[in-house]
Design a protein around this motif. Structure first.
Motif, PDB file in Angstrom:
ATOM      1  N   GLU A  11     -22.168   3.096   2.019  1.00  0.00           N
ATOM      2  CA  GLU A  11     -23.401   3.881   2.105  1.00  0.00           C
ATOM      3  C   GLU A  11     -23.218   5.271   1.489  1.00  0.00           C
ATOM      4  OE1 GLU A  11     -23.677   0.449   4.509  1.00  0.00           O
ATOM      5  OE2 GLU A  11     -22.146   2.012   4.583  1.00  0.00           O
ATOM      6  N   THR A  12     -22.096   5.924   1.777  1.00  0.00           N
ATOM      7  CA  THR A  12     -21.881   7.250   1.188  1.00  0.00           C
ATOM      8  C   THR A  12     -21.656   7.152  -0.314  1.00  0.00           C
ATOM      9  OG1 THR A  12     -19.495   7.220   1.691  1.00  0.00           O
ATOM     10  CG2 THR A  12     -20.968   8.212   3.325  1.00  0.00           C
ATOM     11  N   GLN A  13     -21.028   6.080  -0.762  1.00  0.00           N
ATOM     12  CA  GLN A  13     -20.857   5.882  -2.203  1.00  0.00           C
ATOM     13  C   GLN A  13     -22.196   5.634  -2.881  1.00  0.00           C
ATOM     14  OE1 GLN A  13     -17.909   2.808  -2.866  1.00  0.00           O
ATOM     15  NE2 GLN A  13     -16.233   4.276  -2.684  1.00  0.00           N
ATOM     16  N   ALA A  14     -23.028   4.818  -2.262  1.00  0.00           N
ATOM     17  CA  ALA A  14     -24.360   4.553  -2.826  1.00  0.00           C
ATOM     18  C   ALA A  14     -25.182   5.831  -2.894  1.00  0.00           C
ATOM     19  CB  ALA A  14     -25.080   3.497  -1.995  1.00  0.00           C
ATOM     20  N   GLN A  15     -25.087   6.658  -1.844  1.00  0.00           N
ATOM     21  CA  GLN A  15     -25.842   7.904  -1.844  1.00  0.00           C
ATOM     22  C   GLN A  15     -25.345   8.841  -2.939  1.00  0.00           C
ATOM     23  OE1 GLN A  15     -28.581   8.355   0.179  1.00  0.00           O
ATOM     24  NE2 GLN A  15     -28.916  10.054  -1.281  1.00  0.00           N
ATOM     25  N   ALA A  16     -24.047   8.835  -3.217  1.00  0.00           N
ATOM     26  CA  ALA A  16     -23.503   9.665  -4.299  1.00  0.00           C
ATOM     27  C   ALA A  16     -24.064   9.233  -5.651  1.00  0.00           C
ATOM     28  CB  ALA A  16     -21.982   9.576  -4.306  1.00  0.00           C
ATOM     29  N   ILE A  17     -24.240   7.934  -5.827  1.00  0.00           N
ATOM     30  CA  ILE A  17     -24.843   7.435  -7.064  1.00  0.00           C
ATOM     31  C   ILE A  17     -26.293   7.900  -7.161  1.00  0.00           C
ATOM     32  CG2 ILE A  17     -25.576   5.335  -8.269  1.00  0.00           C
ATOM     33  CD1 ILE A  17     -23.029   3.979  -7.136  1.00  0.00           C
ATOM     34  N   ILE A  18     -27.029   7.755  -6.079  1.00  0.00           N
ATOM     35  CA  ILE A  18     -28.436   8.194  -6.053  1.00  0.00           C
ATOM     36  C   ILE A  18     -28.536   9.693  -6.334  1.00  0.00           C
ATOM     37  CG2 ILE A  18     -30.418   8.534  -4.524  1.00  0.00           C
ATOM     38  CD1 ILE A  18     -29.613   5.848  -3.181  1.00  0.00           C
ATOM     39  N   ASP A  19     -27.658  10.457  -5.711  1.00  0.00           N
ATOM     40  CA  ASP A  19     -27.699  11.911  -5.864  1.00  0.00           C
ATOM     41  C   ASP A  19     -27.341  12.359  -7.282  1.00  0.00           C
ATOM     42  OD1 ASP A  19     -28.381  12.121  -3.211  1.00  0.00           O
ATOM     43  OD2 ASP A  19     -26.363  12.660  -2.529  1.00  0.00           O
ATOM     44  N   ALA A  20     -26.648  11.516  -8.030  1.00  0.00           N
ATOM     45  CA  ALA A  20     -26.245  11.873  -9.389  1.00  0.00           C
ATOM     46  C   ALA A  20     -27.369  11.700 -10.409  1.00  0.00           C
ATOM     47  CB  ALA A  20     -25.036  11.029  -9.816  1.00  0.00           C
ATOM     48  N   VAL A  21     -28.462  11.070 -10.005  1.00  0.00           N
ATOM     49  CA  VAL A  21     -29.603  10.882 -10.911  1.00  0.00           C
ATOM     50  C   VAL A  21     -30.418  12.174 -10.939  1.00  0.00           C
ATOM     51  CG1 VAL A  21     -31.653   9.526 -11.417  1.00  0.00           C
ATOM     52  CG2 VAL A  21     -29.656   8.420 -10.369  1.00  0.00           C
ATOM     53  N   ALA A  27     -33.314  14.863 -10.999  1.00  0.00           N
ATOM     54  CA  ALA A  27     -34.649  14.819 -10.391  1.00  0.00           C
ATOM     55  C   ALA A  27     -35.704  14.467 -11.424  1.00  0.00           C
ATOM     56  CB  ALA A  27     -34.965  16.163  -9.752  1.00  0.00           C
ATOM     57  N   GLY A  28     -36.531  13.516 -11.086  1.00  0.00           N
ATOM     58  CA  GLY A  28     -37.620  13.117 -11.960  1.00  0.00           C
ATOM     59  C   GLY A  28     -37.207  12.244 -13.126  1.00  0.00           C
ATOM     60  N   LYS A  29     -35.956  11.806 -13.155  1.00  0.00           N
ATOM     61  CA  LYS A  29     -35.441  11.010 -14.277  1.00  0.00           C
ATOM     62  C   LYS A  29     -34.994   9.636 -13.792  1.00  0.00           C
ATOM     63  CE  LYS A  29     -35.820  14.709 -16.846  1.00  0.00           C
ATOM     64  NZ  LYS A  29     -36.891  14.850 -17.862  1.00  0.00           N
ATOM     65  N   THR A  30     -34.704   8.772 -14.741  1.00  0.00           N
ATOM     66  CA  THR A  30     -34.086   7.487 -14.443  1.00  0.00           C
ATOM     67  C   THR A  30     -32.824   7.348 -15.284  1.00  0.00           C
ATOM     68  OG1 THR A  30     -35.265   6.225 -16.153  1.00  0.00           O
ATOM     69  CG2 THR A  30     -36.335   6.433 -13.986  1.00  0.00           C
ATOM     70  N   ALA A  78     -33.053   2.787  -3.883  1.00  0.00           N
ATOM     71  CA  ALA A  78     -33.921   3.606  -4.736  1.00  0.00           C
ATOM     72  C   ALA A  78     -34.093   2.950  -6.102  1.00  0.00           C
ATOM     73  CB  ALA A  78     -33.340   5.014  -4.888  1.00  0.00           C
ATOM     74  N   PRO A  79     -34.724   1.780  -6.167  1.00  0.00           N
ATOM     75  CA  PRO A  79     -34.834   1.041  -7.430  1.00  0.00           C
ATOM     76  C   PRO A  79     -35.576   1.800  -8.521  1.00  0.00           C
ATOM     77  CG  PRO A  79     -36.275   0.089  -5.760  1.00  0.00           C
ATOM     78  CD  PRO A  79     -35.387   1.063  -5.071  1.00  0.00           C
ATOM     79  N   GLU A  80     -36.446   2.716  -8.117  1.00  0.00           N
ATOM     80  CA  GLU A  80     -37.227   3.468  -9.103  1.00  0.00           C
ATOM     81  C   GLU A  80     -36.377   4.425  -9.939  1.00  0.00           C
ATOM     82  OE1 GLU A  80     -36.895   6.007  -5.452  1.00  0.00           O
ATOM     83  OE2 GLU A  80     -37.260   3.871  -5.854  1.00  0.00           O
ATOM     84  N   LEU A  81     -35.142   4.676  -9.526  1.00  0.00           N
ATOM     85  CA  LEU A  81     -34.276   5.611 -10.256  1.00  0.00           C
ATOM     86  C   LEU A  81     -33.504   4.955 -11.392  1.00  0.00           C
ATOM     87  CD1 LEU A  81     -32.689   7.693  -7.342  1.00  0.00           C
ATOM     88  CD2 LEU A  81     -34.751   8.178  -8.686  1.00  0.00           C
TER      89      LEU A  81
END
Length: 236
Positions: A53-63, A65-68, A88-91
């Motif tokens: 979960e913390t690894q997944a959140q790090a990936i999400i946080d690396a995107v 803002a407003g980008k994919t 967060a599939p939209e990212l």
């Protein structure tokens, strides 16, 4: 406009694993970020508390803002990568799995690990190969670098079941599997006959399969060819 590419390494590896691929992708006009996932920074005193979960959140946080981004995941990095996509599939405008695959709900990468040990040290080469991790294409210098820089994997990551949501949205993210130590033909066969649980989720995804014949670590054995493939796939 530059394509943003996020590189997630496999077990025992940090961002350094992509050192031969990331510059090539940048030279092709992409914006590239290679990650060291939580748990794989040797200097982090709390690294053994890392989870999928913390690894997944790090990936999400690396995107940004407003980008994919196009998310590239190698080997064991597929577990947190797919969890990030589920959350967060939209990212993510594309997912690219390098000698790996999106893993099914409940999948455990190594259920034989002793939880009390807390960390899983890089095994001997013979053990890795016996478990199906081909070293093809790696010379002595590459193996020595791997051994020297490898960080023991937190057991809290390697022995944890992947917990996905019931949402089907993640299944719609365009997906490509780069097949290196197995052929695309074999991966699709194992997907369809149910012999390998690791490929079960692919049966729910309209994925593309691309061959890059080499071992399990193509970022070292065929970095130029891998970069060319990632660039072509990410920029569609």
């Amino acid at each position: 406009m530059a394509t943003r590419i996020l590189l997630a390494p496999g077990f025992w590896l940090g961002a350094w694993a992509w050192d031969e691929v990331a510059p090539d992708l940048c030279q092709r006009g992409n914006e590239v970020m290679a990650l060291t996932l939580p748990g794989l920074d040797a200097a982090d005193p709390d690294r053994l508390s890392a989870t999928l979960e913390t690894q997944a959140q790090a990936i999400i946080d690396a995107v940004p803002a407003g980008k994919t981004v196009a998310l590239v995941a190698h080997s064991g990095g597929a577990a947190p990568a797919y969890l990030a996509i589920d959350r967060a599939p939209e990212l993510f405008h594309r997912a690219i799995y390098v000698d790996s695959a999106p893993l099914p709900n409940g999948f455990v990468i190594n259920s034989a690990l002793d939880i009390a040990a807390r960390e899983w040290t890089l095994p001997e080469w013979s053990e890795l190969e016996a478990e199906g991790n081909s070293l093809a294409g790696l010379d002595e210098a590459a193996l020595a670098r791997f051994r020297e820089r490898a960080v023991p994997e937190p057991v809290s990551v390697a022995a944890a079941p992947l917990r996905l949501s019931d949402s089907p949205t993640r299944l719609a993210v365009p997906t490509t599997v780069i097949c290196s130590s197995m052929t695309a033909e074999l991966v699709k066969k194992l997907r369809d006959n149910g012999e390998a649980a690791i490929f079960a989720e692919l049966g729910r995804i309209d994925a593309e399969y691309v061959d890059l014949p080499t071992g399990h670590w193509p970022m070292w054995s065929k970095p130029k060819e891998l970069a060319e493939l990632i660039d072509a796939i990410a920029n569609r």
